[in-house]
Design a protein around this motif. Structure first.
Motif, PDB file in Angstrom:
ATOM      1  N   LEU A  14      11.254  14.658 -10.580  1.00 29.46           N
ATOM      2  CA  LEU A  14      10.500  14.046  -9.599  1.00 29.46           C
ATOM      3  C   LEU A  14      11.499  13.481  -8.423  1.00 29.46           C
ATOM      4  N   SER A  15      12.715  13.095  -8.622  1.00 31.07           N
ATOM      5  CA  SER A  15      13.394  12.676  -7.543  1.00 31.07           C
ATOM      6  C   SER A  15      13.654  13.687  -6.376  1.00 31.07           C
ATOM      7  N   SER A  16      13.827  14.939  -6.668  1.00 29.46           N
ATOM      8  CA  SER A  16      14.072  16.083  -5.748  1.00 29.46           C
ATOM      9  C   SER A  16      12.783  15.977  -4.757  1.00 29.46           C
ATOM     10  N   SER A  17      11.635  16.067  -5.341  1.00 31.48           N
ATOM     11  CA  SER A  17      10.516  16.404  -4.260  1.00 31.48           C
ATOM     12  C   SER A  17       9.939  14.886  -4.092  1.00 31.48           C
ATOM     13  N   ALA A  18      10.511  14.052  -4.495  1.00 36.63           N
ATOM     14  CA  ALA A  18      10.007  12.501  -4.121  1.00 36.63           C
ATOM     15  C   ALA A  18      10.264  12.229  -2.625  1.00 36.63           C
ATOM     16  N   MET A  57       0.864  -1.165   0.135  1.00 30.89           N
ATOM     17  CA  MET A  57       0.045  -0.047  -0.014  1.00 30.89           C
ATOM     18  C   MET A  57       0.851   1.254  -0.232  1.00 30.89           C
ATOM     19  N   LEU A  58       2.013   1.174   0.732  1.00 27.23           N
ATOM     20  CA  LEU A  58       3.004   2.437   0.843  1.00 27.23           C
ATOM     21  C   LEU A  58       3.510   2.639  -0.961  1.00 27.23           C
ATOM     22  N   ALA A  59       3.837   1.634  -1.319  1.00 27.94           N
ATOM     23  CA  ALA A  59       4.481   1.695  -2.659  1.00 27.94           C
ATOM     24  C   ALA A  59       3.448   2.278  -3.618  1.00 27.94           C
ATOM     25  N   GLN A  60       2.262   1.806  -3.631  1.00 30.32           N
ATOM     26  CA  GLN A  60       1.191   2.138  -4.424  1.00 30.32           C
ATOM     27  C   GLN A  60       0.798   3.738  -4.061  1.00 30.32           C
ATOM     28  N   SER A  61       0.822   4.234  -2.846  1.00 25.31           N
ATOM     29  CA  SER A  61       0.711   5.502  -2.571  1.00 25.31           C
ATOM     30  C   SER A  61       1.705   6.328  -3.152  1.00 25.31           C
ATOM     31  N   GLY A  62       2.813   5.787  -3.178  1.00 26.12           N
ATOM     32  CA  GLY A  62       4.215   6.422  -3.857  1.00 26.12           C
ATOM     33  C   GLY A  62       3.851   6.721  -5.109  1.00 26.12           C
ATOM     34  N   ASN A  63       3.443   5.457  -6.028  1.00 33.19           N
ATOM     35  CA  ASN A  63       3.147   5.729  -7.207  1.00 33.19           C
ATOM     36  C   ASN A  63       2.029   6.732  -7.653  1.00 33.19           C
ATOM     37  N   GLU A  64       0.906   6.963  -6.818  1.00 34.05           N
ATOM     38  CA  GLU A  64      -0.069   7.742  -7.034  1.00 34.05           C
ATOM     39  C   GLU A  64       0.414   8.905  -6.728  1.00 34.05           C
ATOM     40  N   TRP A  65       1.493   9.332  -5.724  1.00 36.44           N
ATOM     41  CA  TRP A  65       1.610  10.668  -5.815  1.00 36.44           C
ATOM     42  C   TRP A  65       2.572  11.013  -6.826  1.00 36.44           C
ATOM     43  N   ALA A  66       3.246  10.099  -7.440  1.00 37.94           N
ATOM     44  CA  ALA A  66       4.109  10.438  -8.575  1.00 37.94           C
ATOM     45  C   ALA A  66       3.167  10.702  -9.875  1.00 37.94           C
ATOM     46  N   MET A  67       2.281  10.200  -9.882  1.00 37.66           N
ATOM     47  CA  MET A  67       1.074  10.345 -10.991  1.00 37.66           C
ATOM     48  C   MET A  67       0.610  11.760 -10.982  1.00 37.66           C
TER      49      MET A  67
END
Length: 157
Positions: A88-92, A56-66
């Motif tokens: 993306l990597s700087s704000s991720a 779920m955490l990985a999915q949340s990270g992908n949703e944030w990236a989208m």
């Protein structure tokens, strides 16, 4: 078993001891096996819960990236997406820390990465690959890692 005239009761008391020891040993082994099964079930449940949390955490990270790649009222062509992908990597890192801070799960900050397709692919087929990796662990006993990947293409208007 019956008593004969020549057999006394004191000579037959050894049989009761053998039966009592046998019953104690069998019950002890049964208890030991049931305890092992209970521990195994608890370990499996712990790993399953950690795996679900990491997923779920990985999915949340992908949703944030989208949401970072496709902001409202912005261009969705591949060049714009590629520019956002490189930033993306700087704000991720800040987003990943916020995901952990707002939850009560035993996970480290997920890593969110974005990479563009190779240059030799035709323009209509170019894509971005967003990958989020989450690691959850419980008291440094169990460690579960989940990785989710999203493939993104720009919209050509």
């Amino acid at each position: 078993m019956y008593l004969s005239k020549h057999t006394s009761i004191s000579k037959q008391q050894g049989n009761v001891y053998i039966i009592a020891i046998f019953v104690i040993v069998v019950l002890g082994m049964l208890t030991l096996n049931l305890t092992r099964i209970a521990w195994s079930n608890q370990d499996t449940l712990t790993r399953e819960i950690l795996g679900t949390q990491a997923s779920m955490l990985a999915q949340s990270g992908n949703e944030w990236a989208m949401t970072h790649l496709f902001p409202l009222n912005e261009a969705d062509d591949f060049d714009s997406l590629d520019t956002r992908c490189s930033s993306l990597s700087s704000s991720a890192t800040a987003a990943a820390n916020a995901l952990i801070a707002n939850s009560d799960i035993p996970c480290s900050s997920p890593t969110i990465a974005c990479e563009a397709s190779p240059e030799n692919i035709p323009d209509g087929l170019r894509y971005l690959k967003v990958t989020t990796r989450a690691i959850c662990n419980e008291s440094n006993v169990f460690e579960v890692e989940r990785e989710e990947t999203v493939w993104v293409r720009g919209i050509k208007l």
